[in-house]
Motif scaffolding. Sequence first.
Motif, PDB file in Angstrom:
ATOM      1  N   ILE A  10       0.816  -1.214   0.000  1.00 15.95           N
ATOM      2  CA  ILE A  10       0.000   0.000   0.000  1.00 15.95           C
ATOM      3  C   ILE A  10       0.850   1.265   0.000  1.00 15.95           C
ATOM      4  O   ILE A  10       0.344   2.363   0.251  1.00 15.95           O
ATOM      5  N   ALA A  11       2.133   1.114  -0.311  1.00 16.45           N
ATOM      6  CA  ALA A  11       3.020   2.276  -0.316  1.00 16.45           C
ATOM      7  C   ALA A  11       2.548   3.346  -1.294  1.00 16.45           C
ATOM      8  O   ALA A  11       2.667   4.550  -1.030  1.00 16.45           O
ATOM      9  N   HIS A  12       1.983   2.916  -2.427  1.00 15.99           N
ATOM     10  CA  HIS A  12       1.528   3.893  -3.425  1.00 15.99           C
ATOM     11  C   HIS A  12       0.330   4.694  -2.935  1.00 15.99           C
ATOM     12  O   HIS A  12       0.051   5.786  -3.443  1.00 15.99           O
ATOM     13  N   GLU A  13      -0.388   4.169  -1.930  1.00 14.69           N
ATOM     14  CA  GLU A  13      -1.535   4.872  -1.358  1.00 14.69           C
ATOM     15  C   GLU A  13      -1.156   5.674  -0.121  1.00 14.69           C
ATOM     16  O   GLU A  13      -1.823   6.660   0.204  1.00 14.69           O
ATOM     17  N   ARG A  14      -0.091   5.256   0.574  1.00 15.08           N
ATOM     18  CA  ARG A  14       0.221   5.829   1.879  1.00 15.08           C
ATOM     19  C   ARG A  14       1.582   6.504   1.950  1.00 15.08           C
ATOM     20  O   ARG A  14       2.045   6.833   3.044  1.00 15.08           O
ATOM     21  N   HIS A  15       2.211   6.742   0.810  1.00 15.23           N
ATOM     22  CA  HIS A  15       3.538   7.367   0.853  1.00 15.23           C
ATOM     23  C   HIS A  15       3.499   8.767   1.455  1.00 15.23           C
ATOM     24  O   HIS A  15       4.517   9.265   1.940  1.00 15.23           O
ATOM     25  N   GLY A  16       2.328   9.378   1.465  1.00 10.82           N
ATOM     26  CA  GLY A  16       2.198  10.686   2.109  1.00 10.82           C
ATOM     27  C   GLY A  16       2.390  10.639   3.620  1.00 10.82           C
ATOM     28  O   GLY A  16       2.508  11.689   4.267  1.00 10.82           O
ATOM     29  N   GLU A  17       2.438   9.423   4.200  1.00 12.36           N
ATOM     30  CA  GLU A  17       2.644   9.282   5.639  1.00 12.36           C
ATOM     31  C   GLU A  17       4.118   9.112   6.015  1.00 12.36           C
ATOM     32  O   GLU A  17       4.444   8.861   7.184  1.00 12.36           O
ATOM     33  N   LEU A  18       5.015   9.271   5.048  1.00  7.00           N
ATOM     34  CA  LEU A  18       6.433   9.099   5.351  1.00  7.00           C
ATOM     35  C   LEU A  18       6.935  10.124   6.362  1.00  7.00           C
ATOM     36  O   LEU A  18       7.757   9.794   7.236  1.00  7.00           O
ATOM     37  N   ALA A  19       6.471  11.340   6.275  1.00  3.88           N
ATOM     38  CA  ALA A  19       6.900  12.342   7.251  1.00  3.88           C
ATOM     39  C   ALA A  19       6.442  11.950   8.654  1.00  3.88           C
ATOM     40  O   ALA A  19       7.168  12.141   9.639  1.00  3.88           O
ATOM     41  N   LEU A  20       5.232  11.396   8.757  1.00  2.00           N
ATOM     42  CA  LEU A  20       4.750  10.911  10.045  1.00  2.00           C
ATOM     43  C   LEU A  20       5.615   9.758  10.526  1.00  2.00           C
ATOM     44  O   LEU A  20       5.959   9.681  11.716  1.00  2.00           O
ATOM     45  N   PHE A  21       5.969   8.857   9.632  1.00  2.00           N
ATOM     46  CA  PHE A  21       6.862   7.749   9.978  1.00  2.00           C
ATOM     47  C   PHE A  21       8.143   8.284  10.611  1.00  2.00           C
ATOM     48  O   PHE A  21       8.577   7.829  11.669  1.00  2.00           O
ATOM     49  N   GLU A  22       8.740   9.250   9.954  1.00  2.00           N
ATOM     50  CA  GLU A  22      10.002   9.814  10.452  1.00  2.00           C
ATOM     51  C   GLU A  22       9.822  10.489  11.804  1.00  2.00           C
ATOM     52  O   GLU A  22      10.701  10.418  12.669  1.00  2.00           O
ATOM     53  N   GLY A  23       8.663  11.124  12.004  1.00  2.00           N
ATOM     54  CA  GLY A  23       8.406  11.770  13.283  1.00  2.00           C
ATOM     55  C   GLY A  23       8.211  10.789  14.422  1.00  2.00           C
ATOM     56  O   GLY A  23       8.578  11.074  15.576  1.00  2.00           O
ATOM     57  N   LEU A  24       7.649   9.612  14.111  1.00  2.00           N
ATOM     58  CA  LEU A  24       7.390   8.601  15.139  1.00  2.00           C
ATOM     59  C   LEU A  24       8.594   7.712  15.422  1.00  2.00           C
ATOM     60  O   LEU A  24       8.677   7.090  16.486  1.00  2.00           O
ATOM     61  N   LEU A  25       9.512   7.632  14.480  1.00  2.00           N
ATOM     62  CA  LEU A  25      10.601   6.672  14.569  1.00  2.00           C
ATOM     63  C   LEU A  25      11.410   6.757  15.870  1.00  2.00           C
ATOM     64  O   LEU A  25      11.796   5.714  16.417  1.00  2.00           O
ATOM     65  N   PRO A  26      11.680   7.948  16.407  1.00  2.00           N
ATOM     66  CA  PRO A  26      12.445   7.987  17.666  1.00  2.00           C
ATOM     67  C   PRO A  26      11.744   7.307  18.845  1.00  2.00           C
ATOM     68  O   PRO A  26      12.383   7.030  19.861  1.00  2.00           O
ATOM     69  N   GLU A  27      10.452   7.007  18.710  1.00  2.00           N
ATOM     70  CA  GLU A  27       9.695   6.435  19.824  1.00  2.00           C
ATOM     71  C   GLU A  27       9.728   4.910  19.879  1.00  2.00           C
ATOM     72  O   GLU A  27       9.183   4.308  20.816  1.00  2.00           O
ATOM     73  N   THR A  28      10.352   4.263  18.896  1.00  2.00           N
ATOM     74  CA  THR A  28      10.354   2.798  18.882  1.00  2.00           C
ATOM     75  C   THR A  28      11.681   2.260  18.378  1.00  2.00           C
ATOM     76  O   THR A  28      12.336   2.878  17.526  1.00  2.00           O
ATOM     77  N   ARG A  29      12.061   1.093  18.879  1.00  2.00           N
ATOM     78  CA  ARG A  29      13.266   0.407  18.402  1.00  2.00           C
ATOM     79  C   ARG A  29      12.964  -0.494  17.213  1.00  2.00           C
ATOM     80  O   ARG A  29      13.880  -1.032  16.601  1.00  2.00           O
ATOM     81  N   TYR A  30      11.663  -0.689  16.910  1.00  2.00           N
ATOM     82  CA  TYR A  30      11.268  -1.706  15.934  1.00  2.00           C
ATOM     83  C   TYR A  30      10.524  -1.098  14.754  1.00  2.00           C
ATOM     84  O   TYR A  30       9.657  -0.236  14.934  1.00  2.00           O
ATOM     85  N   VAL A  31      10.851  -1.581  13.559  1.00  2.00           N
ATOM     86  CA  VAL A  31      10.241  -1.092  12.319  1.00  2.00           C
ATOM     87  C   VAL A  31       9.681  -2.297  11.558  1.00  2.00           C
ATOM     88  O   VAL A  31      10.326  -3.335  11.430  1.00  2.00           O
ATOM     89  N   GLY A  32       8.456  -2.149  11.049  1.00  2.00           N
ATOM     90  CA  GLY A  32       7.851  -3.222  10.271  1.00  2.00           C
ATOM     91  C   GLY A  32       6.335  -3.085  10.248  1.00  2.00           C
ATOM     92  O   GLY A  32       5.758  -2.532  11.174  1.00  2.00           O
ATOM     93  N   GLU A  33       5.680  -3.468   9.292  1.00  2.00           N
ATOM     94  CA  GLU A  33       6.195  -4.193   8.165  1.00  2.00           C
ATOM     95  C   GLU A  33       6.575  -3.201   7.069  1.00  2.00           C
ATOM     96  O   GLU A  33       5.775  -2.351   6.693  1.00  2.00           O
ATOM     97  N   VAL A  34       7.791  -3.315   6.582  1.00  2.00           N
ATOM     98  CA  VAL A  34       8.275  -2.482   5.487  1.00  2.00           C
ATOM     99  C   VAL A  34       8.926  -3.406   4.463  1.00  2.00           C
ATOM    100  O   VAL A  34       9.049  -4.608   4.683  1.00  2.00           O
ATOM    101  N   GLY A  35       9.345  -2.832   3.329  1.00  2.00           N
ATOM    102  CA  GLY A  35      10.046  -3.639   2.339  1.00  2.00           C
ATOM    103  C   GLY A  35       9.579  -3.381   0.927  1.00  2.00           C
ATOM    104  O   GLY A  35       9.116  -2.276   0.588  1.00  2.00           O
ATOM    105  N   LEU A  36       9.676  -4.421   0.109  1.00  2.00           N
ATOM    106  CA  LEU A  36       9.303  -4.341  -1.304  1.00  2.00           C
ATOM    107  C   LEU A  36       8.505  -5.590  -1.680  1.00  2.00           C
ATOM    108  O   LEU A  36       8.706  -6.658  -1.102  1.00  2.00           O
TER     109      LEU A  36
END
Length: 246
Positions: free
Chosen positions: A61-87
């Motif tokens: 769903i990256a093509h539908e939700r890529h606009g949330e990347l800035a939110l992803f970056e803002g939340l990233l400091p709050e967690t040690r774990y990332v997923g589900e991501v990929g290709l």
Amino acid sequence: MIDFHCHLDLYPDPRSVVAAAREQGHHVLSVTTTPKAWRGTAALAQGVPRIRTALGLHPQIAHERHGELALFEGLLPETRYVGEVGLDGSPELRPHQDVQRRCFDRILRACAKEGGRVMTVHSRRAADAVLDAFESAPGAGIMILYWFSGSRRELDRAVRLGCWFSVGPAMVRSQRGRDLLAAMPRDRVLTETDGPFASGRDGPLQPGEVSDVVAACQAIWGILADQTAHQMADNLRRLGSMALPN
């Protein structure tokens, strides 16, 4: 039991599923598919010490939700774990390969900027592309390829790059899946369900329903059941020690 890839928020009654996992003492990595889902999903596990919530942006769903990347970056400091991501290189998603790659590259760069993260990564029909991206982002962290279905050559490459693997019951039902498991370093393997998307004999797999994987590992590795459980627990402890604190 250890369930290192489970979509807790996508069960019909997530709170009851979390309560059962807590009561049974399962270690669960609860993955998300969009950054907007992360806070609500993390709240499900609040106060449950053996459940961690990963911040994700699913490639399908990256093509539908890529606009949330800035939110992803803002939340990233709050967690040690990332997923589900990929290709995902499935035929129906080929028109969206470019946006998938841009999203994944940006996620990997963000992880590297934050000092690295433990990542559970989707690589269906795209293992080489995932590994290319990983090689291009030094410092991004520890990549765990979940439900790996690539070739033996791609698996060998992933092993050389230091990747880990999570394996679920659906994977060990096939001879090909068991052959891949046999080629994985046993000190870099964890169990998972991918519930509720993967199913067992009684419907969607529940967190921790990984006894079939433990049995397959026991047979492939030629060790006893308690030794297999000890190996998985040791792997999880080692991975936890490698993850950066929040």
